[in-house]
Design a protein around this motif. Structure first.
Motif, PDB file in Angstrom:
ATOM      1  N   ASP A  46       0.826  -1.220   0.000  1.00 27.52           N
ATOM      2  CA  ASP A  46       0.000   0.000   0.000  1.00 27.52           C
ATOM      3  C   ASP A  46       0.855   1.262   0.000  1.00 27.52           C
ATOM      4  O   ASP A  46       0.397   2.326  -0.426  1.00 27.52           O
ATOM      5  CB  ASP A  46      -0.904   0.030   1.233  1.00 27.52           C
ATOM      6  CG  ASP A  46      -1.846  -1.154   1.285  1.00 27.52           C
ATOM      7  OD1 ASP A  46      -3.040  -0.976   1.013  1.00 27.52           O
ATOM      8  OD2 ASP A  46      -1.381  -2.269   1.590  1.00 27.52           O
ATOM      9  N   TYR A  47       2.081   1.156   0.481  1.00 32.15           N
ATOM     10  CA  TYR A  47       2.959   2.318   0.596  1.00 32.15           C
ATOM     11  C   TYR A  47       3.162   3.012  -0.748  1.00 32.15           C
ATOM     12  O   TYR A  47       3.324   4.237  -0.807  1.00 32.15           O
ATOM     13  CB  TYR A  47       4.308   1.869   1.169  1.00 32.15           C
ATOM     14  CG  TYR A  47       5.311   2.978   1.358  1.00 32.15           C
ATOM     15  CD1 TYR A  47       5.189   3.870   2.420  1.00 32.15           C
ATOM     16  CD2 TYR A  47       6.394   3.125   0.493  1.00 32.15           C
ATOM     17  CE1 TYR A  47       6.121   4.886   2.598  1.00 32.15           C
ATOM     18  CE2 TYR A  47       7.327   4.131   0.670  1.00 32.15           C
ATOM     19  CZ  TYR A  47       7.182   5.008   1.725  1.00 32.15           C
ATOM     20  OH  TYR A  47       8.105   6.011   1.903  1.00 32.15           O
ATOM     21  N   ASP A  48       3.162   2.241  -1.837  1.00 31.71           N
ATOM     22  CA  ASP A  48       3.390   2.803  -3.164  1.00 31.71           C
ATOM     23  C   ASP A  48       2.099   3.115  -3.909  1.00 31.71           C
ATOM     24  O   ASP A  48       2.128   3.435  -5.103  1.00 31.71           O
ATOM     25  CB  ASP A  48       4.226   1.826  -4.005  1.00 31.71           C
ATOM     26  CG  ASP A  48       5.614   1.612  -3.418  1.00 31.71           C
ATOM     27  OD1 ASP A  48       6.233   2.606  -3.007  1.00 31.71           O
ATOM     28  OD2 ASP A  48       6.058   0.453  -3.345  1.00 31.71           O
ATOM     29  N   SER A  49       0.969   3.042  -3.234  1.00 30.21           N
ATOM     30  CA  SER A  49      -0.327   3.243  -3.889  1.00 30.21           C
ATOM     31  C   SER A  49      -0.631   4.726  -4.095  1.00 30.21           C
ATOM     32  O   SER A  49      -0.036   5.602  -3.451  1.00 30.21           O
ATOM     33  CB  SER A  49      -1.443   2.600  -3.070  1.00 30.21           C
ATOM     34  OG  SER A  49      -1.564   3.251  -1.819  1.00 30.21           O
ATOM     35  N   SER A  50      -1.590   5.008  -4.984  1.00 32.67           N
ATOM     36  CA  SER A  50      -1.967   6.396  -5.265  1.00 32.67           C
ATOM     37  C   SER A  50      -2.656   7.046  -4.072  1.00 32.67           C
ATOM     38  O   SER A  50      -2.486   8.245  -3.822  1.00 32.67           O
ATOM     39  CB  SER A  50      -2.883   6.446  -6.490  1.00 32.67           C
ATOM     40  OG  SER A  50      -4.021   5.621  -6.301  1.00 32.67           O
ATOM     41  N   TRP A  51      -3.439   6.254  -3.304  1.00 31.92           N
ATOM     42  CA  TRP A  51      -4.123   6.838  -2.147  1.00 31.92           C
ATOM     43  C   TRP A  51      -3.115   7.237  -1.074  1.00 31.92           C
ATOM     44  O   TRP A  51      -3.302   8.235  -0.375  1.00 31.92           O
ATOM     45  CB  TRP A  51      -5.180   5.881  -1.583  1.00 31.92           C
ATOM     46  CG  TRP A  51      -4.666   4.672  -0.847  1.00 31.92           C
ATOM     47  CD1 TRP A  51      -4.455   3.428  -1.354  1.00 31.92           C
ATOM     48  CD2 TRP A  51      -4.306   4.598   0.548  1.00 31.92           C
ATOM     49  NE1 TRP A  51      -3.976   2.575  -0.391  1.00 31.92           N
ATOM     50  CE2 TRP A  51      -3.884   3.258   0.793  1.00 31.92           C
ATOM     51  CE3 TRP A  51      -4.299   5.507   1.597  1.00 31.92           C
ATOM     52  CZ2 TRP A  51      -3.465   2.828   2.047  1.00 31.92           C
ATOM     53  CZ3 TRP A  51      -3.867   5.085   2.847  1.00 31.92           C
ATOM     54  CH2 TRP A  51      -3.462   3.750   3.056  1.00 31.92           C
ATOM     55  N   CYS A  52      -2.019   6.479  -0.966  1.00 35.24           N
ATOM     56  CA  CYS A  52      -0.965   6.842  -0.013  1.00 35.24           C
ATOM     57  C   CYS A  52      -0.320   8.171  -0.418  1.00 35.24           C
ATOM     58  O   CYS A  52      -0.073   9.031   0.431  1.00 35.24           O
ATOM     59  CB  CYS A  52       0.093   5.742   0.022  1.00 35.24           C
ATOM     60  SG  CYS A  52       0.109   4.803   1.549  1.00 35.24           S
ATOM     61  N   ARG A  53      -0.058   8.322  -1.699  1.00 38.95           N
ATOM     62  CA  ARG A  53       0.545   9.571  -2.171  1.00 38.95           C
ATOM     63  C   ARG A  53      -0.415  10.738  -2.000  1.00 38.95           C
ATOM     64  O   ARG A  53      -0.001  11.850  -1.673  1.00 38.95           O
ATOM     65  CB  ARG A  53       0.968   9.433  -3.637  1.00 38.95           C
ATOM     66  CG  ARG A  53       2.100   8.454  -3.870  1.00 38.95           C
ATOM     67  CD  ARG A  53       2.765   8.685  -5.223  1.00 38.95           C
ATOM     68  NE  ARG A  53       1.811   8.587  -6.324  1.00 38.95           N
ATOM     69  CZ  ARG A  53       1.467   7.467  -6.932  1.00 38.95           C
ATOM     70  NH1 ARG A  53       1.987   6.315  -6.522  1.00 38.95           N
ATOM     71  NH2 ARG A  53       0.609   7.480  -7.932  1.00 38.95           N
ATOM     72  N   ALA A  54      -1.715  10.495  -2.225  1.00 38.24           N
ATOM     73  CA  ALA A  54      -2.713  11.559  -2.073  1.00 38.24           C
ATOM     74  C   ALA A  54      -2.773  12.064  -0.632  1.00 38.24           C
ATOM     75  O   ALA A  54      -3.028  13.245  -0.385  1.00 38.24           O
ATOM     76  CB  ALA A  54      -4.080  11.063  -2.515  1.00 38.24           C
ATOM     77  N   LEU A  55      -2.534  11.163   0.330  1.00 38.24           N
ATOM     78  CA  LEU A  55      -2.515  11.537   1.748  1.00 38.24           C
ATOM     79  C   LEU A  55      -1.116  11.931   2.217  1.00 38.24           C
ATOM     80  O   LEU A  55      -0.912  12.204   3.399  1.00 38.24           O
ATOM     81  CB  LEU A  55      -3.038  10.380   2.603  1.00 38.24           C
ATOM     82  CG  LEU A  55      -4.519  10.018   2.411  1.00 38.24           C
ATOM     83  CD1 LEU A  55      -4.875   8.766   3.206  1.00 38.24           C
ATOM     84  CD2 LEU A  55      -5.420  11.172   2.828  1.00 38.24           C
ATOM     85  N   MET A  56      -0.161  11.937   1.301  1.00 38.04           N
ATOM     86  CA  MET A  56       1.238  12.303   1.578  1.00 38.04           C
ATOM     87  C   MET A  56       1.906  11.376   2.578  1.00 38.04           C
ATOM     88  O   MET A  56       2.876  11.763   3.246  1.00 38.04           O
ATOM     89  CB  MET A  56       1.347  13.758   2.037  1.00 38.04           C
ATOM     90  CG  MET A  56       1.002  14.765   0.972  1.00 38.04           C
ATOM     91  SD  MET A  56       1.717  16.391   1.274  1.00 38.04           S
ATOM     92  CE  MET A  56       3.428  16.133   0.896  1.00 38.04           C
ATOM     93  N   ILE A  57       1.421  10.150   2.695  1.00 37.70           N
ATOM     94  CA  ILE A  57       1.975   9.208   3.676  1.00 37.70           C
ATOM     95  C   ILE A  57       3.465   8.935   3.454  1.00 37.70           C
ATOM     96  O   ILE A  57       4.219   8.871   4.437  1.00 37.70           O
ATOM     97  CB  ILE A  57       1.146   7.910   3.688  1.00 37.70           C
ATOM     98  CG1 ILE A  57      -0.223   8.199   4.322  1.00 37.70           C
ATOM     99  CG2 ILE A  57       1.861   6.802   4.458  1.00 37.70           C
ATOM    100  CD1 ILE A  57      -1.210   7.050   4.268  1.00 37.70           C
ATOM    101  N   PRO A  58       3.951   8.803   2.215  1.00 40.24           N
ATOM    102  CA  PRO A  58       5.402   8.604   2.059  1.00 40.24           C
ATOM    103  C   PRO A  58       6.244   9.750   2.619  1.00 40.24           C
ATOM    104  O   PRO A  58       7.433   9.563   2.884  1.00 40.24           O
ATOM    105  CB  PRO A  58       5.573   8.492   0.529  1.00 40.24           C
ATOM    106  CG  PRO A  58       4.263   7.992   0.046  1.00 40.24           C
ATOM    107  CD  PRO A  58       3.250   8.671   0.926  1.00 40.24           C
TER     108      PRO A  58
END
Length: 309
Positions: A33-45
């Motif tokens: 999930d770390y590389d998913s689009s929803w993770c990027r949308a929430l700025m999790i990385p």
């Protein structure tokens, strides 16, 4: 001089949030999930970098506010070094024992090097960059106060040192996490020493620029366009936006359990390393893995405080 006051409970609240962000991103990067689009949308990385930025900002603010009120000498420096190094040594010893006693097939520990303690790293090979930078910040800042420099002179020196550090890391292709957030330490010191009138005068233009830079930072993360200046500017913008919320909007955050994490945030960082390595992430949801990490780390922090009291 009339200066900006950030209530202690707000400072601990923010440091608590920052440490949870760091633990969360360390937890979820074990999963696809770390590389998913929803993770990027929430700025999790970027949670690790953003959490470190908030931590450095509040550390710079808190340390300078404390040092300006106290008589600083070599004994003060030694006592602070012991406060920082003692939990690191405890965490290292526990991590080494876990690595020796628990089979590697059960944990995520692949190496167990006892000599790593001399490099201020964990026996598993984790370099503990965050601890090293904080330790260097504290040593240099306290030493500059020991030799009786004025606060403004100290801020200029540590700002120059941080800029030089960023340049050296960038030119030598050091991983970005080493230097993307450390400039927030001198920014926190500047806010601590500047007058309310000066901060108020600069707040509106700084706010406008911060909104612009943070939006660029956000879009760069979403569309995988990450450049070093954007990341550094975005994290500076984040803390300026937080300061605006605290100073202008008078938003004071308070929650006792987050204050506890914030007050003991360095312990959480150090003890969570061996806790995370000891817990296999396979077969459980990333939120469950994160919660287990926080709960077990909290237990170790509580035991450490009991031993030290």
């Amino acid at each position: 001089m009339n200066r900006i006051e950030i209530p202690y409970y707000t400072g601990y609240f923010l440091r608590g949030i920052a440490m949870l962000m760091i633990i969360f991103v360390h937890s979820i990067n074990e999963y696809s999930d770390y590389d998913s689009s929803w993770c990027r949308a929430l700025m999790i990385p970027e949670y690790g970098c953003m959490g470190c930025s908030v931590f450095f900002f509040m550390s710079g603010y808190g340390l300078f506010r404390s040092l300006e009120k106290k008589r600083v000498n070599s004994s003060y420096l030694i006592s602070h070094l012991l406060k920082l190094l003692s939990p690191f040594i405890a965490a290292f010893v526990i991590a080494y024992i876990v690595g020796e006693l628990v089979p590697s097939s059960v944990t995520q520990i692949t190496i167990n090097d006892i000599t790593a303690i001399f490099r201020l790293s964990m026996p598993s090979g984790i370099d503990m960059w965050f601890f090293k930078v904080i330790l260097a910040d504290y040593i240099v800042t306290i030493l500059l106060f020991v030799i009786k420099l004025h606060a403004v002179q100290v801020i200029r020196i540590i700002t120059i040192l941080h800029v030089v550090f960023i340049a050296i890391c960038y030119l030598n292709h050091i991983p970005l996490y080493w230097y993307c957030s450390n400039l927030l330490f001198p920014l926190g010191a500047i806010v601590s020493s500047a007058s309310k009138a000066r901060i108020q005068k600069m707040m509106i233009p700084a706010l406008i620029l911060s909104i612009i830079f943070f939006c660029i930072y956000y879009l760069g993360n979403v569309f995988l366009f990450t450049k070093v200046p954007i990341v550094i500017a975005g994290n500076l913008a984040l803390c300026i936006l937080l300061l605006f919320c605290i100073r202008v909007l008078s938003l004071h955050f308070k929650a006792s359990w987050l204050e506890y994490i914030g007050k003991n945030s360095l312990y959480y960082y150090l003890f969570n390393v061996f806790v995370m390595l000891s817990i296999p992430s396979q077969g459980i949801h990333f939120l469950t893995y994160f919660i287990i990490n926080v709960l077990i780390t909290t237990l170790f922090v509580w035991m450490w405080k009991k031993m030290c009291s």
